[in-house]
Design a protein around this motif. Structure first.
Motif, PDB file in Angstrom:
ATOM      1  N   MET A   1       0.820  -1.186   0.000  1.00  0.00           N
ATOM      2  CA  MET A   1       0.000   0.000   0.000  1.00  0.00           C
ATOM      3  C   MET A   1       0.865   1.250   0.000  1.00  0.00           C
ATOM      4  SD  MET A   1      -3.209   1.041   2.457  1.00  0.00           S
ATOM      5  CE  MET A   1      -4.077  -0.451   2.204  1.00  0.00           C
ATOM      6  N   ASP A   2       2.155   1.063   0.027  1.00  0.00           N
ATOM      7  CA  ASP A   2       3.051   2.207   0.109  1.00  0.00           C
ATOM      8  C   ASP A   2       3.051   3.063  -1.151  1.00  0.00           C
ATOM      9  OD1 ASP A   2       4.334   0.265  -1.391  1.00  0.00           O
ATOM     10  OD2 ASP A   2       6.309   0.761  -0.640  1.00  0.00           O
ATOM     11  N   ASP A   3       2.527   2.542  -2.263  1.00  0.00           N
ATOM     12  CA  ASP A   3       2.482   3.348  -3.476  1.00  0.00           C
ATOM     13  C   ASP A   3       1.107   3.972  -3.717  1.00  0.00           C
ATOM     14  OD1 ASP A   3       1.292   0.915  -4.054  1.00  0.00           O
ATOM     15  OD2 ASP A   3       2.002   0.879  -6.112  1.00  0.00           O
ATOM     16  N   LEU A   4       0.202   3.831  -2.759  1.00  0.00           N
ATOM     17  CA  LEU A   4      -1.118   4.441  -2.868  1.00  0.00           C
ATOM     18  C   LEU A   4      -1.143   5.782  -2.139  1.00  0.00           C
ATOM     19  CD1 LEU A   4      -3.476   1.412  -2.079  1.00  0.00           C
ATOM     20  CD2 LEU A   4      -2.714   2.230  -4.315  1.00  0.00           C
ATOM     21  N   THR A   5      -1.963   6.682  -2.643  1.00  0.00           N
ATOM     22  CA  THR A   5      -2.178   7.934  -1.921  1.00  0.00           C
ATOM     23  C   THR A   5      -3.116   7.651  -0.748  1.00  0.00           C
ATOM     24  OG1 THR A   5      -4.141   8.574  -3.189  1.00  0.00           O
ATOM     25  CG2 THR A   5      -1.982   9.242  -4.081  1.00  0.00           C
ATOM     26  N   GLY A   6      -3.181   8.567   0.170  1.00  0.00           N
ATOM     27  CA  GLY A   6      -4.108   8.423   1.292  1.00  0.00           C
ATOM     28  C   GLY A   6      -5.546   8.321   0.804  1.00  0.00           C
ATOM     29  N   PHE A   7      -5.888   9.091  -0.222  1.00  0.00           N
ATOM     30  CA  PHE A   7      -7.239   9.050  -0.777  1.00  0.00           C
ATOM     31  C   PHE A   7      -7.537   7.682  -1.386  1.00  0.00           C
ATOM     32  CE2 PHE A   7     -10.308  10.033  -4.241  1.00  0.00           C
ATOM     33  CZ  PHE A   7     -11.367  10.462  -3.448  1.00  0.00           C
ATOM     34  N   GLN A   8      -6.591   7.135  -2.123  1.00  0.00           N
ATOM     35  CA  GLN A   8      -6.779   5.806  -2.708  1.00  0.00           C
ATOM     36  C   GLN A   8      -6.927   4.754  -1.619  1.00  0.00           C
ATOM     37  OE1 GLN A   8      -3.281   5.738  -5.142  1.00  0.00           O
ATOM     38  NE2 GLN A   8      -4.318   6.668  -6.899  1.00  0.00           N
ATOM     39  N   ARG A   9      -6.144   4.881  -0.551  1.00  0.00           N
ATOM     40  CA  ARG A   9      -6.253   3.954   0.569  1.00  0.00           C
ATOM     41  C   ARG A   9      -7.644   4.041   1.192  1.00  0.00           C
ATOM     42  NH1 ARG A   9      -2.590   6.059   4.005  1.00  0.00           N
ATOM     43  NH2 ARG A   9      -4.263   7.221   4.955  1.00  0.00           N
TER      44      ARG A   9
END
Length: 90
Positions: A1-9
Motif C-alpha cells: 500500500m506504500d504506493d497508494l495515496t491516502g485518498f486511494q487507501r
C-alpha cells in the motif's frame, strides 16, 4: 500500500467494507469523512488506478452504473497495512 495515496487507501477501505458499492455510494461514504467535496474528476481516476493495480474489481450493475468490489490483492494490501499499523498502536 506504500504506493497508494491516502485518498486511494481510503477508497480501498470503503470498498472493502461495502457490498459491491457504486461509484456514487463510494463518493457519498468518502464524502462524509473529507471536508471538501469529492468530485468525479478526483474519484473516478483514483478508482481506475485501484482497478489497474488489481486491488479492486469493476463490473456493471446496469448500463449506467458500475460497481466496485475488493479483489484478493486489495484484501492482502489492507491486511499488510493493518499489521504495519498495529506495531505502533499496541
Amino acid at each position: 500500500m506504500d504506493d497508494l495515496t491516502g485518498f486511494q487507501r481510503d477508497l480501498l477501505y470503503v470498498i472493502a467494507g461495502a457490498d459491491r458499492p457504486s461509484g456514487q455510494d463510494i463518493k457519498d461514504e468518502v464524502g462524509q469523512y473529507y471536508d471538501s467535496e469529492i468530485n468525479h474528476g478526483r474519484l473516478y481516476p483514483n478508482l481506475d488506478t485501484l482497478v489497474n493495480k488489481d486491488l479492486v474489481e469493476k463490473g456493471q450493475l446496469n448500463r449506467r452504473t458500475n460497481y466496485y468490489a475488493i479483489a484478493d490483492g486489495g484484501e492482502e494490501v489492507i491486511e499488510e497495512r493493518r499489521e504495519w499499523e498495529s506495531q505502533f498502536l499496541d
